[in-house]
Design a protein around this motif. Structure first.
Motif, PDB file in Angstrom:
ATOM      1  N   HIS A  43       0.814  -1.216   0.000  1.00 49.46           N
ATOM      2  CA  HIS A  43       0.000   0.000   0.000  1.00 49.46           C
ATOM      3  C   HIS A  43       0.850   1.270   0.000  1.00 49.46           C
ATOM      4  CE1 HIS A  43      -3.415  -2.559   0.425  1.00 49.46           C
ATOM      5  NE2 HIS A  43      -3.065  -2.984   1.628  1.00 49.46           N
ATOM      6  N   GLU A  44       2.008   1.216   0.604  1.00 51.88           N
ATOM      7  CA  GLU A  44       2.881   2.391   0.584  1.00 51.88           C
ATOM      8  C   GLU A  44       3.323   2.699  -0.842  1.00 51.88           C
ATOM      9  OE1 GLU A  44       6.146   2.171   3.256  1.00 51.88           O
ATOM     10  OE2 GLU A  44       4.891   1.915   5.041  1.00 51.88           O
ATOM     11  N   ALA A  45       3.652   1.646  -1.598  1.00 53.00           N
ATOM     12  CA  ALA A  45       4.050   1.842  -2.992  1.00 53.00           C
ATOM     13  C   ALA A  45       2.880   2.380  -3.816  1.00 53.00           C
ATOM     14  CB  ALA A  45       4.558   0.531  -3.585  1.00 53.00           C
ATOM     15  N   LEU A  66      -9.828   8.882  -7.977  1.00 50.15           N
ATOM     16  CA  LEU A  66     -10.751   7.768  -8.169  1.00 50.15           C
ATOM     17  C   LEU A  66     -10.011   6.427  -8.155  1.00 50.15           C
ATOM     18  CD1 LEU A  66     -13.182   9.253 -10.830  1.00 50.15           C
ATOM     19  CD2 LEU A  66     -13.784   8.475  -8.526  1.00 50.15           C
ATOM     20  N   GLN A  67      -8.840   6.400  -8.812  1.00 46.05           N
ATOM     21  CA  GLN A  67      -8.047   5.175  -8.787  1.00 46.05           C
ATOM     22  C   GLN A  67      -7.604   4.855  -7.366  1.00 46.05           C
ATOM     23  OE1 GLN A  67      -7.604   2.901 -10.830  1.00 46.05           O
ATOM     24  NE2 GLN A  67      -5.522   2.114 -10.983  1.00 46.05           N
ATOM     25  N   GLN A  68      -7.215   5.880  -6.635  1.00 46.89           N
ATOM     26  CA  GLN A  68      -6.790   5.678  -5.250  1.00 46.89           C
ATOM     27  C   GLN A  68      -7.932   5.121  -4.407  1.00 46.89           C
ATOM     28  OE1 GLN A  68      -5.704   9.254  -3.058  1.00 46.89           O
ATOM     29  NE2 GLN A  68      -4.085   8.121  -1.994  1.00 46.89           N
ATOM     30  N   ALA A  69      -9.118   5.695  -4.569  1.00 39.98           N
ATOM     31  CA  ALA A  69     -10.272   5.231  -3.786  1.00 39.98           C
ATOM     32  C   ALA A  69     -10.609   3.781  -4.109  1.00 39.98           C
ATOM     33  CB  ALA A  69     -11.478   6.126  -4.070  1.00 39.98           C
ATOM     34  N   SER A  74     -10.534  -1.935  -2.596  1.00 42.62           N
ATOM     35  CA  SER A  74     -10.183  -3.333  -2.863  1.00 42.62           C
ATOM     36  C   SER A  74      -9.231  -3.879  -1.806  1.00 42.62           C
ATOM     37  CB  SER A  74      -9.553  -3.473  -4.256  1.00 42.62           C
ATOM     38  OG  SER A  74      -8.330  -2.758  -4.331  1.00 42.62           O
ATOM     39  N   GLY A  75      -8.443  -2.997  -1.173  1.00 43.28           N
ATOM     40  CA  GLY A  75      -7.553  -3.411  -0.099  1.00 43.28           C
ATOM     41  C   GLY A  75      -8.199  -3.348   1.274  1.00 43.28           C
ATOM     42  N   GLN A  80      -9.619   5.113   4.780  1.00 46.48           N
ATOM     43  CA  GLN A  80      -8.833   5.905   3.826  1.00 46.48           C
ATOM     44  C   GLN A  80      -9.635   6.181   2.557  1.00 46.48           C
ATOM     45  OE1 GLN A  80      -7.811   3.205   5.533  1.00 46.48           O
ATOM     46  NE2 GLN A  80      -5.587   3.186   5.838  1.00 46.48           N
ATOM     47  N   ALA A  81     -10.369   5.155   2.101  1.00 43.23           N
ATOM     48  CA  ALA A  81     -11.206   5.337   0.908  1.00 43.23           C
ATOM     49  C   ALA A  81     -12.259   6.404   1.148  1.00 43.23           C
ATOM     50  CB  ALA A  81     -11.868   4.008   0.520  1.00 43.23           C
TER      51      ALA A  81
END
Length: 319
Positions: A43-45, A66-69, A74-75, A80-81
């Motif tokens: 997740h850090e990467a 949006l990609q981050q969310a 998914s994780g 955070q989302a």
């Protein structure tokens, strides 16, 4: 990209990252590399690659966000989302994908209050199918009512107020206050909190204009302030529905509240003839036992037990 398609996440991440500086659209490389990193649980990467993607392309905040969310979702990084999506919504309050992702996060977090505030926007933007949206709205308000009921129970027994639950009922959208599943949930919660009379009054009003077998079953279980009036009203309904087994079961129970034992047994027996039902069998068996007809009571219980167990037809010894 071929390495990603093959599921070779470390190789995909390495190639996409190393070639990003030479790409015409480095953002694509970084977004894909972040996806590959997410698949390996790094997740850090993921956050670092998304930061690089944002810095590589002006005006990419929404795409990167949006990609981050999605990767946070998914994780299972729900908090955070949520933070990411709340930030994105401030930038674009009506963005359809942001709203749909917010819905998903609220459901997974079981944040029914925030979801209730989001639902009107989802409906206005027509972002979900009608059936899915109705079920989601039902689930949301049902959970909020259960939370309000729990708030009532946490009060001191001597000073218990139903105000948290009744106030929530007043907040419900009109469509939900007409929904029979929500009406049943609310009435059952009122009864469980000791206010059967209020629940009976509500169901009486609803059943006059909207018939429901599910609601009449609950109505028969409730004790109103005037059981004799309950009986008169239910017998009027019977004129229009003479062969309704749920109504007959309810009438049997209301007759018991009026201590009309013979009438109650007649209603239970008629209901059973129309539809064999474990609940009705149990009521009739219990009544027969208390009327001194224990053999009949035991026979009914045995019939119900055999029927419900799906036993095969086998020869039995003569009694």
């Amino acid at each position: 990209l071929l390495a990603m398609a093959e599921g070779n996440w470390p190789r995909a991440r390495k190639l996409l990252t190393s070639s990003a500086s030479h790409a015409d659209m480095p953002l694509i490389n970084y977004l894909a590399a972040a996806h590959a990193a997410a698949e390996t649980g790094d997740h850090e990467a993921v956050d670092e690659l998304l930061r690089k993607g944002f810095e590589s392309t002006p005006g990419s905040d929404m795409a990167v966000g949006l990609q981050q969310a999605q990767l946070q979702l998914s994780g299972n990084r729900l908090e955070q989302a949520l933070a990411t999506l709340v930030r994105l919504r401030k930038q674009a309050p009506h963005h359809p994908f942001v709203l749909k992702l917010l819905k998903t996060v609220y459901v997974q977090l079981e944040d029914w209050r925030e979801l209730s505030r989001l639902l009107p926007e989802l409906r206005k933007r027509d972002l979900l199918g009608r059936d899915e949206l109705n079920e989601l709205e039902r689930t949301t308000w049902r959970n909020l009512m259960q939370q309000a009921s729990a708030d009532c129970r946490r009060q001191d027994a001597g000073q218990r107020s139903l105000e948290p639950l009744t106030r929530l009922w007043d907040e419900l959208p009109g469509a939900m206050r007409r929904d029979e599943h929500i009406i049943r949930e609310y009435s059952a919660l009122l009864a469980s909190l000791g206010d059967e009379a209020q629940a009976e009054t509500l169901l009486r009003k609803v059943l006059r204009n909207h018939w429901s077998d599910e609601l009449i079953n609950l109505y028969g279980r409730l004790e109103g302030t005037k059981p004799e009036e309950q009986l008169i009203l239910a017998e009027q309904w019977l004129k229009d529905r003479p062969n309704n087994p749920e109504l007959l079961l309810a009438l049997g129970r209301i007759s018991l509240r009026n201590e009309l034992w013979g009438k109650a047994r007649e209603y239970f027996e008629t209901s059973l003839r129309l539809r064999r039902n474990r609940e009705t069998l149990a009521e009739l068996s219990r009544l027969n036992a208390h009327m001194g007809e224990k053999d009949t009571s035991i026979k009914l219980l045995m019939q119900g037990l055999v029927q419900d167990s799906g036993l095969p037809d086998l020869p039995m010894p003569k009694a």
